[in-house]
Write an enzyme that holds these catalytic residues in place. Structure first.
Site, PDB file in Angstrom:
ATOM      1  N   ASP A   1       3.495   0.700  12.123  1.00 52.57           N
ATOM      2  CA  ASP A   1       2.265   0.173  11.504  1.00 52.57           C
ATOM      3  C   ASP A   1       1.908  -1.227  12.011  1.00 52.57           C
ATOM      4  OD1 ASP A   1       2.221   2.507  10.112  1.00 52.57           O
ATOM      5  OD2 ASP A   1       2.999   1.667   8.258  1.00 52.57           O
TER       6      ASP A   1
ATOM      7  N   CYS B   1      -5.229   8.423   8.555  1.00 58.29           N
ATOM      8  CA  CYS B   1      -5.527   7.974   9.920  1.00 58.29           C
ATOM      9  C   CYS B   1      -5.174   9.048  10.946  1.00 58.29           C
ATOM     10  CB  CYS B   1      -4.709   6.714  10.226  1.00 58.29           C
ATOM     11  SG  CYS B   1      -5.170   5.315   9.214  1.00 58.29           S
TER      12      CYS B   1
ATOM     13  N   ARG C   1       0.504  15.045  12.689  1.00 59.55           N
ATOM     14  CA  ARG C   1       1.224  14.526  11.511  1.00 59.55           C
ATOM     15  C   ARG C   1       1.605  15.710  10.615  1.00 59.55           C
ATOM     16  NH1 ARG C   1      -1.700   9.261   9.076  1.00 59.55           N
ATOM     17  NH2 ARG C   1       0.400   8.845   8.316  1.00 59.55           N
ATOM     18  N   PRO C   2       2.582  16.520  11.049  1.00 57.40           N
ATOM     19  CA  PRO C   2       2.936  17.717  10.267  1.00 57.40           C
ATOM     20  C   PRO C   2       3.587  17.352   8.937  1.00 57.40           C
ATOM     21  CG  PRO C   2       4.482  17.399  12.086  1.00 57.40           C
ATOM     22  CD  PRO C   2       3.431  16.337  12.233  1.00 57.40           C
ATOM     23  N   ILE C   3       3.616  18.337   8.002  1.00 58.49           N
ATOM     24  CA  ILE C   3       4.328  18.106   6.735  1.00 58.49           C
ATOM     25  C   ILE C   3       5.394  19.191   6.530  1.00 58.49           C
ATOM     26  CG2 ILE C   3       2.510  16.784   5.568  1.00 58.49           C
ATOM     27  CD1 ILE C   3       1.851  19.388   3.995  1.00 58.49           C
ATOM     28  N   ASP C   4       5.901  19.718   7.651  1.00 58.33           N
ATOM     29  CA  ASP C   4       6.893  20.797   7.558  1.00 58.33           C
ATOM     30  C   ASP C   4       8.155  20.381   6.800  1.00 58.33           C
ATOM     31  OD1 ASP C   4       6.987  19.210  10.075  1.00 58.33           O
ATOM     32  OD2 ASP C   4       8.900  20.232  10.333  1.00 58.33           O
ATOM     33  N   GLN C   5       8.551  19.111   6.912  1.00 60.81           N
ATOM     34  CA  GLN C   5       9.779  18.681   6.228  1.00 60.81           C
ATOM     35  C   GLN C   5       9.575  18.567   4.712  1.00 60.81           C
ATOM     36  OE1 GLN C   5      12.780  18.443   7.957  1.00 60.81           O
ATOM     37  NE2 GLN C   5      11.389  19.369   9.452  1.00 60.81           N
TER      38      GLN C   5
ATOM     39  N   ILE D   1       7.120   6.834  17.114  1.00 57.36           N
ATOM     40  CA  ILE D   1       6.822   7.565  15.868  1.00 57.36           C
ATOM     41  C   ILE D   1       5.517   8.350  16.020  1.00 57.36           C
ATOM     42  CG2 ILE D   1       6.551   7.367  13.345  1.00 57.36           C
ATOM     43  CD1 ILE D   1       9.210   6.156  14.184  1.00 57.36           C
TER      44      ILE D   1
ATOM     45  N   LYS E   1       0.836  -1.223   0.000  1.00 59.22           N
ATOM     46  CA  LYS E   1       0.000   0.000   0.000  1.00 59.22           C
ATOM     47  C   LYS E   1       0.865   1.266   0.000  1.00 59.22           C
ATOM     48  CE  LYS E   1      -2.410   2.776   3.398  1.00 59.22           C
ATOM     49  NZ  LYS E   1      -1.377   3.390   4.236  1.00 59.22           N
ATOM     50  N   ASN E   2       1.861   1.299   0.907  1.00 65.37           N
ATOM     51  CA  ASN E   2       2.593   2.559   1.039  1.00 65.37           C
ATOM     52  C   ASN E   2       3.571   2.811  -0.108  1.00 65.37           C
ATOM     53  OD1 ASN E   2       1.097   3.276   3.226  1.00 65.37           O
ATOM     54  ND2 ASN E   2       2.608   2.633   4.756  1.00 65.37           N
TER      55      ASN E   2
ATOM     56  N   ARG F   1      -3.961  10.206   3.324  1.00 63.43           N
ATOM     57  CA  ARG F   1      -2.728  10.873   3.699  1.00 63.43           C
ATOM     58  C   ARG F   1      -1.839  11.089   2.471  1.00 63.43           C
ATOM     59  NH1 ARG F   1      -0.738  13.956   7.368  1.00 63.43           N
ATOM     60  NH2 ARG F   1       1.494  13.765   7.607  1.00 63.43           N
TER      61      ARG F   1
ATOM     62  N   ARG G   1      -9.099   0.635   3.333  1.00 60.50           N
ATOM     63  CA  ARG G   1      -8.113   1.567   2.770  1.00 60.50           C
ATOM     64  C   ARG G   1      -6.794   0.861   2.510  1.00 60.50           C
ATOM     65  NH1 ARG G   1      -6.485   5.899   6.275  1.00 60.50           N
ATOM     66  NH2 ARG G   1      -5.009   5.995   4.563  1.00 60.50           N
TER      67      ARG G   1
HETATM   68  N1  EPU Z   1       7.047  14.229  10.673  1.00 60.19           N
HETATM   69  C1  EPU Z   1       7.290  15.543  10.956  1.00 60.19           C
HETATM   70  N2  EPU Z   1       7.318  16.427   9.904  1.00 60.19           N
HETATM   71  C2  EPU Z   1       7.112  16.044   8.620  1.00 60.19           C
HETATM   72  C3  EPU Z   1       6.866  14.691   8.345  1.00 60.19           C
HETATM   73  C4  EPU Z   1       6.842  13.803   9.410  1.00 60.19           C
HETATM   74  O1  EPU Z   1       7.474  15.939  12.101  1.00 60.19           O
HETATM   75  O2  EPU Z   1       7.160  16.892   7.718  1.00 60.19           O
HETATM   76  C5  EPU Z   1       7.028  13.235  11.781  1.00 60.19           C
HETATM   77  C6  EPU Z   1       5.679  12.537  11.943  1.00 60.19           C
HETATM   78  O3  EPU Z   1       4.807  13.297  12.728  1.00 60.19           O
HETATM   79  C7  EPU Z   1       6.060  11.216  12.551  1.00 60.19           C
HETATM   80  C8  EPU Z   1       7.431  10.934  11.927  1.00 60.19           C
HETATM   81  O4  EPU Z   1       7.922  12.186  11.445  1.00 60.19           O
HETATM   82  O5  EPU Z   1       6.229  11.340  13.927  1.00 60.19           O
HETATM   83  C9  EPU Z   1       7.431   9.936  10.794  1.00 60.19           C
HETATM   84  O6  EPU Z   1       6.464  10.327   9.827  1.00 60.19           O
HETATM   85  P1  EPU Z   1       6.591   9.955   8.289  1.00 60.19           P
HETATM   86  O7  EPU Z   1       6.640  11.223   7.513  1.00 60.19           O
HETATM   87  O8  EPU Z   1       7.686   8.980   8.088  1.00 60.19           O
HETATM   88  O9  EPU Z   1       5.203   9.288   8.038  1.00 60.19           O
HETATM   89  P2  EPU Z   1       4.317   9.376   6.733  1.00 60.19           P
HETATM   90  O10 EPU Z   1       5.208   9.425   5.544  1.00 60.19           O
HETATM   91  O11 EPU Z   1       3.286  10.430   6.867  1.00 60.19           O
HETATM   92  C10 EPU Z   1       4.265   6.810   6.314  1.00 60.19           C
HETATM   93  C11 EPU Z   1       3.193   5.785   6.148  1.00 60.19           C
HETATM   94  C12 EPU Z   1       2.545   5.488   7.494  1.00 60.19           C
HETATM   95  C13 EPU Z   1       3.615   5.050   8.474  1.00 60.19           C
HETATM   96  C14 EPU Z   1       4.726   6.120   8.565  1.00 60.19           C
HETATM   97  C15 EPU Z   1       5.885   5.700   9.443  1.00 60.19           C
HETATM   98  C16 EPU Z   1       2.394   6.283   3.942  1.00 60.19           C
HETATM   99  C17 EPU Z   1       1.318   6.817   3.079  1.00 60.19           C
HETATM  100  N3  EPU Z   1       2.182   6.305   5.236  1.00 60.19           N
HETATM  101  O12 EPU Z   1       3.600   7.985   6.790  1.00 60.19           O
HETATM  102  O13 EPU Z   1       1.647   4.418   7.260  1.00 60.19           O
HETATM  103  O14 EPU Z   1       3.046   4.876   9.739  1.00 60.19           O
HETATM  104  O15 EPU Z   1       5.251   6.372   7.242  1.00 60.19           O
HETATM  105  O16 EPU Z   1       6.446   4.525   8.972  1.00 60.19           O
HETATM  106  O17 EPU Z   1       3.424   5.836   3.463  1.00 60.19           O
HETATM  107  C18 EPU Z   1      -0.187   3.043   7.657  1.00 60.19           C
HETATM  108  O18 EPU Z   1       0.145   2.404   6.650  1.00 60.19           O
HETATM  109  O19 EPU Z   1      -1.056   2.637   8.470  1.00 60.19           O
HETATM  110  C19 EPU Z   1       0.473   4.310   7.922  1.00 60.19           C
HETATM  111  C20 EPU Z   1      -0.016   5.228   8.752  1.00 60.19           C
END
Ligand code: EPU
Length: 428
Positions: free
Chosen positions: A304, A116, A121-125, A326, A22-23, A92, A396
């Protein structure tokens, strides 16, 4: 709306085949926007996140032909149509449309993503990366506006190791001018899969799977054929189900290295596991030992699988501590497990489980995707009937979950919910 019903207690035996990841899928589909001719992706999971992304591809002028496994995506007539609302809010991974559309059109308008609820779950990075490449990024009424005269390669150090930010920056950088270096990049297998697709399309990417990724921008990317990696989280979910209830279950279409941290924990609990090239045999043990688990970035124990693993630990002798580093609030399944007679308390970002407890069937609700998987596993372990609402979360991310579990001996089925039940769930 449907619910899943399970009569617990049946031993699981046989073979279950894992679908595509999925991811990966949710990043590979947006990545095709960067090509100028059709891309074929084989082995996609038949899940609602994939179908929604297909609809979004069509909203911006592409075509998406999906037969439940293989998708042919033609990006040639796409336009940078704003996507501020609607389906982007449902998942997401719609944030990958930002990087891909920025990379191809130098502009994009994409609503803030849904997905979820696991705490902040910020996207600042992601935004830091886009800005480093030369984009102006603003947030206007819940939608992110991105625009660049041109994108230029840059050196970007991620302050937080992020799967999403690493992939999104790759998507924006592959057609930028010059070299981009992502430092402190995430190393998940899905990142390698996306880099493989982009490389097959003509991109120049080195180091995916390590914490430094180097991308030399190219002017043009073209269509290709790509086969997706197996879903390590789906594989892990069935391994946990097998550890909970299995006599002997073979997990087929899996890359054992991708689930090494789970294999290690299951063995520590006393579960017998054998691996071959693309299969894992799991034989359970009625006397499981408690273990402590801390979620970490890959190759550590995946967040996960934290929720499904917690269900399994209710069966283990002793006290287990599960800490999620995480997502600190990924514990919405705990109240539901307690209703089923689990002995668990939450302290900060840890769940403390004392076992063994014989779970009892109950009416419960999945609040998110992996909470849903945790409740399904609990239902398989419980005495009597469990009814799980919130099945749309499970749909999903798990392709044919009910059929796959029924295929290895579980008594599990789906049923339509009555209007009264839907009302009860909404008000709960
Ligand atoms: N984070 C920040 N700033 C950012 C991005 C992330 O602070 O700009 C923090 C998050 O809040 C979190 C950590 O960094 O604490 C890791 O987040 P990451 O960005 O790696 O997560 P993601 O890319 O949003 C993906 C998977 C998630 C999985 C996480 C961690 C997808 C679509 N989602 O999310 O999958 O939990 O990586 O491995 O790839 C799931 O499949 O159930 C799921 C939630």
């Amino acid at each position: 709306m449907e619910k899943i019903k399970i009569i617990g207690g049946d031993p699981l035996q046989g073979m279950v085949k894992v679908s595509g990841a999925k991811n990966s899928a949710v990043a590979l589909i947006p990545a095709t926007i960067l090509a100028d001719s059709p891309v074929t992706i084989e082995g996609l999971p038949n899940i609602s996140d994939v179908r929604i992304l297909g609809d979004l591809i069509e909203e911006i002028g592409g075509t998406f032909h999906f037969d439940g496994k293989k998708a042919v995506i033609d990006p040639s007539n796409m336009v940078p149509m704003p996507l501020p609302n609607g389906k982007v809010k449902k998942l997401r991974a719609s944030y990958y449309l930002m990087g891909a559309m920025l990379g191809r059109f130098k502009k994009a308008v994409v609503g803030l993503p849904g997905g979820c609820h696991l705490g902040p779950r910020p996207i600042d990075q992601h935004i830091k990366g886009f800005e480093a490449l030369g984009a102006k990024v603003t947030n206007e009424q819940g939608a992110i506006y991105l625009r660049a005269e041109e994108l230029r390669g840059a050196r970007i150090f991620l302050d937080v190791v992020s799967v999403g930010a690493t992939i999104n920056i790759m998507l924006a950088a592959v057609r930028a001018k010059g070299r981009t270096i992502i430092e402190n990049a995430a190393k998940e297998p899905e990142i390698i899969d996306v880099a493989t697709l982009l490389s097959n399309m003509g991109a120049n990417i080195k180091g995916a799977g390590t914490d430094v990724i180097r991308i030399d921008g190219v002017e043009k990317l073209s269509g290709c054929r790509h086969s997706i990696i197996p879903d390590r989280i789906e594989a892990g979910t069935y391994m946990i189900a097998a550890a909970a209830m299995g006599k002997e279950v073979i997990i087929d279409n899996v890359i054992p290295q991708h689930v090494e941290s789970l294999i290690a924990k299951l063995r520590e609990m006393g579960v017998h596991i054998e691996t071959s090239d693309d299969q894992i045999l799991v034989s359970s043990n009625p006397d499981l030992k408690a273990v402590d688990v801390k979620t970490l970035v890959y190759p550590g124990f995946p967040t996960d699988l934290q929720q499904p693993f917690t269900s399994l630990l209710t069966k283990a002798r002793g006290t287990s501590v599960v800490t999620d580093t995480i997502y600190s609030a990924r514990f919405k399944h705990i109240d539901e497990l307690r209703r089923m007679n689990a002995n668990i308390k939450v302290e900060g970002c840890s769940a403390i489980i004392t076992g063994p407890s014989q779970l009892q069937g109950a009416k419960v609700k999945a609040s998110d995707l992996r909470a849903g998987a945790a409740l399904v596993i609990a239902g398989l372990m419980a005495e009597g009937l469990t009814e799980i609402a919130g099945v749309e979360h499970i749909d999903r991310g798990y392709s044919n979950l009910v059929e796959k579990l029924a295929g290895i001996g579980a008594t599990i089925w789906r049923e339509k919910m009555t209007d009264e039940e839907i009302e009860q769930v909404k008000n709960a």
